[in-house]
Write a protein that holds these residues in place. Structure first.
Motif, PDB file in Angstrom:
ATOM      1  N   TYR A   1       4.869  -0.555   8.696  1.00 18.71           N
ATOM      2  CA  TYR A   1       3.586   0.136   8.544  1.00 18.71           C
ATOM      3  C   TYR A   1       2.830   0.220   9.869  1.00 18.71           C
ATOM      4  O   TYR A   1       1.812   0.866   9.971  1.00 18.71           O
ATOM      5  CB  TYR A   1       2.722  -0.443   7.421  1.00 18.71           C
ATOM      6  CG  TYR A   1       2.167  -1.845   7.564  1.00 18.71           C
ATOM      7  CD1 TYR A   1       1.152  -2.142   8.461  1.00 18.71           C
ATOM      8  CD2 TYR A   1       2.628  -2.872   6.748  1.00 18.71           C
ATOM      9  CE1 TYR A   1       0.624  -3.415   8.560  1.00 18.71           C
ATOM     10  CE2 TYR A   1       2.099  -4.151   6.831  1.00 18.71           C
ATOM     11  CZ  TYR A   1       1.099  -4.406   7.742  1.00 18.71           C
ATOM     12  OH  TYR A   1       0.577  -5.665   7.827  1.00 18.71           O
ATOM     13  N   GLY A   2       3.377  -0.383  10.928  1.00 21.76           N
ATOM     14  CA  GLY A   2       2.840  -0.176  12.264  1.00 21.76           C
ATOM     15  C   GLY A   2       3.390   1.063  12.934  1.00 21.76           C
ATOM     16  O   GLY A   2       2.934   1.465  13.994  1.00 21.76           O
TER      17      GLY A   2
ATOM     18  N   PHE B   1       1.864   9.756  -4.030  1.00 20.43           N
ATOM     19  CA  PHE B   1       2.621   8.511  -4.140  1.00 20.43           C
ATOM     20  C   PHE B   1       2.529   7.669  -2.871  1.00 20.43           C
ATOM     21  O   PHE B   1       2.938   6.510  -2.874  1.00 20.43           O
ATOM     22  CB  PHE B   1       4.096   8.802  -4.441  1.00 20.43           C
ATOM     23  CG  PHE B   1       4.322   9.443  -5.786  1.00 20.43           C
ATOM     24  CD1 PHE B   1       4.079   8.741  -6.950  1.00 20.43           C
ATOM     25  CD2 PHE B   1       4.765  10.757  -5.877  1.00 20.43           C
ATOM     26  CE1 PHE B   1       4.281   9.327  -8.189  1.00 20.43           C
ATOM     27  CE2 PHE B   1       4.973  11.352  -7.107  1.00 20.43           C
ATOM     28  CZ  PHE B   1       4.723  10.640  -8.275  1.00 20.43           C
ATOM     29  N   GLY B   2       2.027   8.270  -1.782  1.00 24.01           N
ATOM     30  CA  GLY B   2       2.073   7.545  -0.508  1.00 24.01           C
ATOM     31  C   GLY B   2       0.754   7.369   0.208  1.00 24.01           C
ATOM     32  O   GLY B   2       0.727   6.826   1.306  1.00 24.01           O
ATOM     33  N   TYR B   3      -0.372   7.810  -0.398  1.00 22.91           N
ATOM     34  CA  TYR B   3      -1.626   7.769   0.367  1.00 22.91           C
ATOM     35  C   TYR B   3      -2.087   6.344   0.663  1.00 22.91           C
ATOM     36  O   TYR B   3      -2.679   6.071   1.716  1.00 22.91           O
ATOM     37  CB  TYR B   3      -2.730   8.579  -0.330  1.00 22.91           C
ATOM     38  CG  TYR B   3      -3.294   7.981  -1.599  1.00 22.91           C
ATOM     39  CD1 TYR B   3      -4.362   7.107  -1.563  1.00 22.91           C
ATOM     40  CD2 TYR B   3      -2.754   8.319  -2.847  1.00 22.91           C
ATOM     41  CE1 TYR B   3      -4.895   6.562  -2.724  1.00 22.91           C
ATOM     42  CE2 TYR B   3      -3.268   7.784  -4.007  1.00 22.91           C
ATOM     43  CZ  TYR B   3      -4.339   6.906  -3.949  1.00 22.91           C
ATOM     44  OH  TYR B   3      -4.848   6.375  -5.099  1.00 22.91           O
ATOM     45  N   GLU B   4      -1.806   5.409  -0.238  1.00 26.14           N
ATOM     46  CA  GLU B   4      -2.225   4.026   0.021  1.00 26.14           C
ATOM     47  C   GLU B   4      -1.439   3.444   1.196  1.00 26.14           C
ATOM     48  O   GLU B   4      -1.987   2.727   2.033  1.00 26.14           O
ATOM     49  CB  GLU B   4      -2.057   3.165  -1.231  1.00 26.14           C
ATOM     50  CG  GLU B   4      -3.075   3.487  -2.322  1.00 26.14           C
ATOM     51  CD  GLU B   4      -3.120   2.439  -3.411  1.00 26.14           C
ATOM     52  OE1 GLU B   4      -2.294   1.494  -3.361  1.00 26.14           O
ATOM     53  OE2 GLU B   4      -3.971   2.553  -4.310  1.00 26.14           O
ATOM     54  N   ALA B   5      -0.140   3.775   1.249  1.00 30.74           N
ATOM     55  CA  ALA B   5       0.676   3.323   2.383  1.00 30.74           C
ATOM     56  C   ALA B   5       0.187   3.962   3.682  1.00 30.74           C
ATOM     57  O   ALA B   5       0.211   3.332   4.742  1.00 30.74           O
ATOM     58  CB  ALA B   5       2.142   3.672   2.144  1.00 30.74           C
TER      59      ALA B   5
ATOM     60  N   GLU C   1      11.446   0.103  -5.275  1.00 26.64           N
ATOM     61  CA  GLU C   1      10.882  -1.220  -4.991  1.00 26.64           C
ATOM     62  C   GLU C   1      11.211  -1.657  -3.563  1.00 26.64           C
ATOM     63  O   GLU C   1      10.365  -2.198  -2.849  1.00 26.64           O
ATOM     64  CB  GLU C   1      11.434  -2.244  -5.996  1.00 26.64           C
ATOM     65  CG  GLU C   1      10.758  -3.608  -5.881  1.00 26.64           C
ATOM     66  CD  GLU C   1      11.284  -4.612  -6.896  1.00 26.64           C
ATOM     67  OE1 GLU C   1      10.986  -5.799  -6.735  1.00 26.64           O
ATOM     68  OE2 GLU C   1      12.002  -4.202  -7.836  1.00 26.64           O
ATOM     69  N   THR C   2      12.456  -1.391  -3.133  1.00 29.87           N
ATOM     70  CA  THR C   2      12.870  -1.747  -1.763  1.00 29.87           C
ATOM     71  C   THR C   2      12.040  -1.003  -0.730  1.00 29.87           C
ATOM     72  O   THR C   2      11.556  -1.580   0.248  1.00 29.87           O
ATOM     73  CB  THR C   2      14.368  -1.423  -1.555  1.00 29.87           C
ATOM     74  OG1 THR C   2      15.135  -2.138  -2.525  1.00 29.87           O
ATOM     75  CG2 THR C   2      14.821  -1.813  -0.152  1.00 29.87           C
ATOM     76  N   LEU C   3      11.864   0.320  -0.956  1.00 28.37           N
ATOM     77  CA  LEU C   3      11.083   1.130  -0.013  1.00 28.37           C
ATOM     78  C   LEU C   3       9.621   0.702   0.020  1.00 28.37           C
ATOM     79  O   LEU C   3       8.997   0.651   1.084  1.00 28.37           O
ATOM     80  CB  LEU C   3      11.184   2.614  -0.381  1.00 28.37           C
ATOM     81  CG  LEU C   3      12.540   3.281  -0.108  1.00 28.37           C
ATOM     82  CD1 LEU C   3      12.562   4.684  -0.691  1.00 28.37           C
ATOM     83  CD2 LEU C   3      12.838   3.337   1.382  1.00 28.37           C
ATOM     84  N   GLU C   4       9.065   0.400  -1.169  1.00 23.49           N
ATOM     85  CA  GLU C   4       7.669  -0.038  -1.216  1.00 23.49           C
ATOM     86  C   GLU C   4       7.495  -1.392  -0.525  1.00 23.49           C
ATOM     87  O   GLU C   4       6.467  -1.656   0.096  1.00 23.49           O
ATOM     88  CB  GLU C   4       7.185  -0.103  -2.665  1.00 23.49           C
ATOM     89  CG  GLU C   4       6.948   1.294  -3.260  1.00 23.49           C
ATOM     90  CD  GLU C   4       6.516   1.261  -4.716  1.00 23.49           C
ATOM     91  OE1 GLU C   4       6.813   0.250  -5.397  1.00 23.49           O
ATOM     92  OE2 GLU C   4       5.897   2.244  -5.181  1.00 23.49           O
ATOM     93  N   THR C   5       8.520  -2.254  -0.632  1.00 26.62           N
ATOM     94  CA  THR C   5       8.491  -3.535   0.080  1.00 26.62           C
ATOM     95  C   THR C   5       8.527  -3.305   1.586  1.00 26.62           C
ATOM     96  O   THR C   5       7.818  -3.953   2.352  1.00 26.62           O
ATOM     97  CB  THR C   5       9.686  -4.422  -0.341  1.00 26.62           C
ATOM     98  OG1 THR C   5       9.631  -4.622  -1.757  1.00 26.62           O
ATOM     99  CG2 THR C   5       9.636  -5.770   0.363  1.00 26.62           C
ATOM    100  N   GLN C   6       9.359  -2.328   2.000  1.00 25.18           N
ATOM    101  CA  GLN C   6       9.443  -1.992   3.430  1.00 25.18           C
ATOM    102  C   GLN C   6       8.085  -1.570   3.980  1.00 25.18           C
ATOM    103  O   GLN C   6       7.740  -1.884   5.120  1.00 25.18           O
ATOM    104  CB  GLN C   6      10.453  -0.870   3.663  1.00 25.18           C
ATOM    105  CG  GLN C   6      11.899  -1.331   3.606  1.00 25.18           C
ATOM    106  CD  GLN C   6      12.861  -0.184   3.889  1.00 25.18           C
ATOM    107  OE1 GLN C   6      12.532   0.747   4.602  1.00 25.18           O
ATOM    108  NE2 GLN C   6      14.048  -0.252   3.320  1.00 25.18           N
TER     109      GLN C   6
END
Length: 654
Positions: free
Chosen positions: A615-616, A142-146, A603-608
């Motif tokens: 993401y830095g 669920f998180g590899y793209e991030a 959705e909020t977390l994905e926006t974050q």
């Protein structure tokens, strides 16, 4: 319990009769943080290649665990691919992508009417789906793209860059991408040869923080002492063909090395005193009958004694010296409302500089912002797009170009200096070259055959002979080994003139700079202190910025989430069935509310994860990804129950 990933046993490399290194003993445990240090030419890169399995040792052996995976970044390597940046990074996660495709296929199967009619077959597919979903979550599906976005952002690649073909990138960008891909691959052992090349200060800081939390082991060669101090926990030094091991980071290594040398000298001197006493006793008493036996006993003691070698101390160092011929006036250089760039395209403006005598100013900023361009504009190699520049009275300007364009590739080392100073006696030219480590036949080498470090020392030798009082230096520590960097630092600290320099070496900046000027798209900003002071002020500014953003977010109206839940009306159903329908309906409504809440949170977390300040920060990204994984797992469980309850309600209604 620590596990040994890899060992070298008596490894050696020879070039004919010459020994590069021998009897190398090195042990790498899981989660080790090892710095490999030594002079240029000591064999560090060669040893890394042997450890990485790229080259074979001439003697000795290397042993590693069968399942141990190794990632290796060569000093001048870059990513070679026809893919786009994003597609190339995705190749690291191909097993997860295939797993996701299989999950989608199983989801389609579970929705097929024919499968619903066969309970056993349905359960079998459902079990496979549950296991696959668990494996997918464990693999950070669920998180590899991030995770990719976070690492790419750390190396200064942003959303707009993702579709770029790697073949279109510069050599430095390809090197950064090669390192980014290695980090994403999460090998058991990461071997990095000069990973800090081509990185600006912000990226260096990000990489340090990332490597501190890296799950595997690290073996690193770097001339960046600040970086080594932050990342390493043990140091192996190659010196005079041998290897010595030290515990602790780079600073601890220096302290231990100095203490060891002091102890060796004391032990050596103590033994020399003892030898002298014994030899004196033997020479005075051997011929006398009354003392012959005692003298013979002392001589046996001398013969049996294991004599210590004289401590060698450090290897020969260069001796840099910059001495201006005359003093400048108090005002050295000023620039008002400067703008720099190429072909009328401004990349930084407005730039203000007020450089006074004895200032030591570090010019910092991200790669591509125009630091080298500004220096070239100040020394008249490039025109300013706008602005007023003024050079002070009696100022003589000496410029060190990181590209070393002022060296003549066809000349010998001796001619490179002597041709520009023909009235200086040859012995004086040779003496100056000797202080920069060009001795004997070295002075007859052709410039084009020199290594990067040798060219850097030659360019500095030329600069020292000019005797200027204002030194403008563009990356003067590039290609220099740590020892030569320290010699250069001491020479610049002793220099009585003025210095303006660009460097990515934070240790160097901290030792030299009395003032820091930061360059950005909005121009220059002055920080009246050394590099540590600059970092403190930047941290304060970032904290204030985040507080301001937080306050602005608080003032935004909250979006209301509304979920409609429709139910069928049922008639002529018995009381028990009506009761069951009410229970199912309430449960479905509860599940739908829970789903809505979870979806909003997801959705909020994905926006974050798309925010630069998030993401830095790879630690925060990992934390959010873990939360997302758990929330999506809960969401999937609720969906499964909702489907079951909805089917049950539908059956009652039919």
């Amino acid at each position: 319990m620590k596990m040994i990933l890899l060992q070298t046993q008596s490894v050696a490399r020879y070039f004919g009769a010459d020994v590069l290194f021998e009897n190398i003993q090195l042990e790498i445990q899981d989660n080790a943080r090892i710095a490999l240090v030594g002079r240029n030419g000591a064999g560090k890169s060669t040893l890394l290649k042997i450890i990485a399995g790229i080259e074979e040792p001439d003697a000795g052996r290397l042993s590693k665990g069968k399942t141990v995976t190794i990632g290796y970044l060569a000093q001048h390597s870059g990513l070679d691919s026809d893919k786009s940046i994003w597609d190339e990074m995705l190749t690291v996660f191909e097993p997860i992508i295939q797993m996701e495709a299989k999950m989608r296929h199983l989801e389609e199967q579970l929705g097929e009417p024919s499968l619903l009619e066969n309970a056993d077959a349905y359960q079998k597919v459902l079990d496979s789906y549950d296991q696959l979903q668990h494996d997918f979550n464990e693999a950070n599906g669920f998180g590899y793209e991030a995770e990719i976005r976070s690492v790419l952002h750390g190396f200064n690649f942003f959303e707009a860059d993702y579709s770029k073909k790697i073949t279109q990138l510069s050599g430095g960008q390809k090197t950064r991408l090669a390192l980014a891909k290695l980090l994403l691959e999460k090998k058991d052992l990461l071997i990095l040869d000069e990973p800090t090349n081509h990185l600006d200060i912000a990226t260096l800081s990000w990489l340090e923080n990332y490597l501190q939390t890296y799950q595997g082991a690290l073996l690193i060669v770097s001339h960046d002492r600040y970086f080594l101090d932050k990342v390493s926990r043990e140091v192996y030094e190659i010196s005079r063909q041998k290897m010595t091991h030290y515990k602790g980071n780079y600073t601890n290594y220096l302290t231990q090395k100095a203490a060891n040398l002091e102890r060796e000298w004391k032990e050596f001197e103590k033994q020399q005193v003892e030898i002298s006493k014994l030899e004196d006793f033997v020479s005075r008493n051997l011929a006398r009958a009354s003392t012959t036996k005692r003298a013979q006993s002392r001589r046996k003691q001398l013969n049996k004694m294991e004599r210590m070698d004289r401590p060698l101390g450090d290897e020969k160092s260069a001796r840099f010296r910059f001495q201006p011929e005359k003093e400048s006036g108090n005002v050295v250089l000023s620039l008002e409302n400067g703008a720099i760039g190429y072909q009328e395209t401004i990349i930084s403006s407005p730039i203000q500089l007020d450089i006074r005598k004895t200032d030591a100013i570090a010019l910092v900023g991200p790669n591509g912002i125009g630091k080298s361009t500004l220096l070239k504009s100040l020394v008249d190699e490039l025109p300013l797009i706008q602005g007023t520049k003024h050079l002070g009275a009696n100022v003589t300007l000496g410029y060190y170009d990181q590209e070393q364009a002022n060296l003549s590739s066809g000349k010998t080392v001796l001619a490179e200096l002597w041709d520009e100073h023909p009235t200086t006696p040859e012995k004086d030219i040779r003496s100056i070259l000797g202080s920069f480590l060009f001795t004997g036949e070295d002075v007859e080498k052709v410039v084009s055959t020199l290594s990067g470090g040798e060219k850097a020392r030659l360019a500095l030798a030329k600069l020292s002979m000019e005797q200027d009082n204002f030194l403008v230096l563009d990356e003067p520590t590039n290609h220099l080994d740590i020892d030569s960097k320290e010699v250069l630092e001491n020479a610049l600290i002793d220099f009585p003139g003025t210095i303006l320099f660009v460097s990515h070496d934070r240790y160097f900046i901290n030792r030299i700079a009395t003032t820091v000027v930061e360059l950005s798209t909005t121009g220059s900003k002055l920080y009246l202190g050394d590099y540590d002071y600059y970092l403190e002020k930047k941290a304060e500014e970032e904290e204030l910025r985040l507080l301001a953003e937080e306050e602005a977010l608080k003032k935004q109206p909250l979006q209301e989430q509304v979920t409609d839940s429709g139910t069928k009306e049922h008639y002529q159903i018995g009381k028990e069935e009506q009761k069951l329908i009410r229970q199912l309906t309430r449960r479905i409504e509860t599940l739908e509310n829970e789903m809505a809440t979870l979806e909003a949170t997801i959705e909020t977390l994905e926006t974050q994860l798309t925010l630069p300040e998030v993401y830095g920060d790879h630690l925060e990204v990992q934390e959010i990804n873990q939360q997302l994984g758990q929330l999506k797992e809960q969401h999937e469980t609720i969906i499964n129950e909702w489907e079951e309850q909805s089917l049950a309600l539908e059956d009652l209604g039919n």
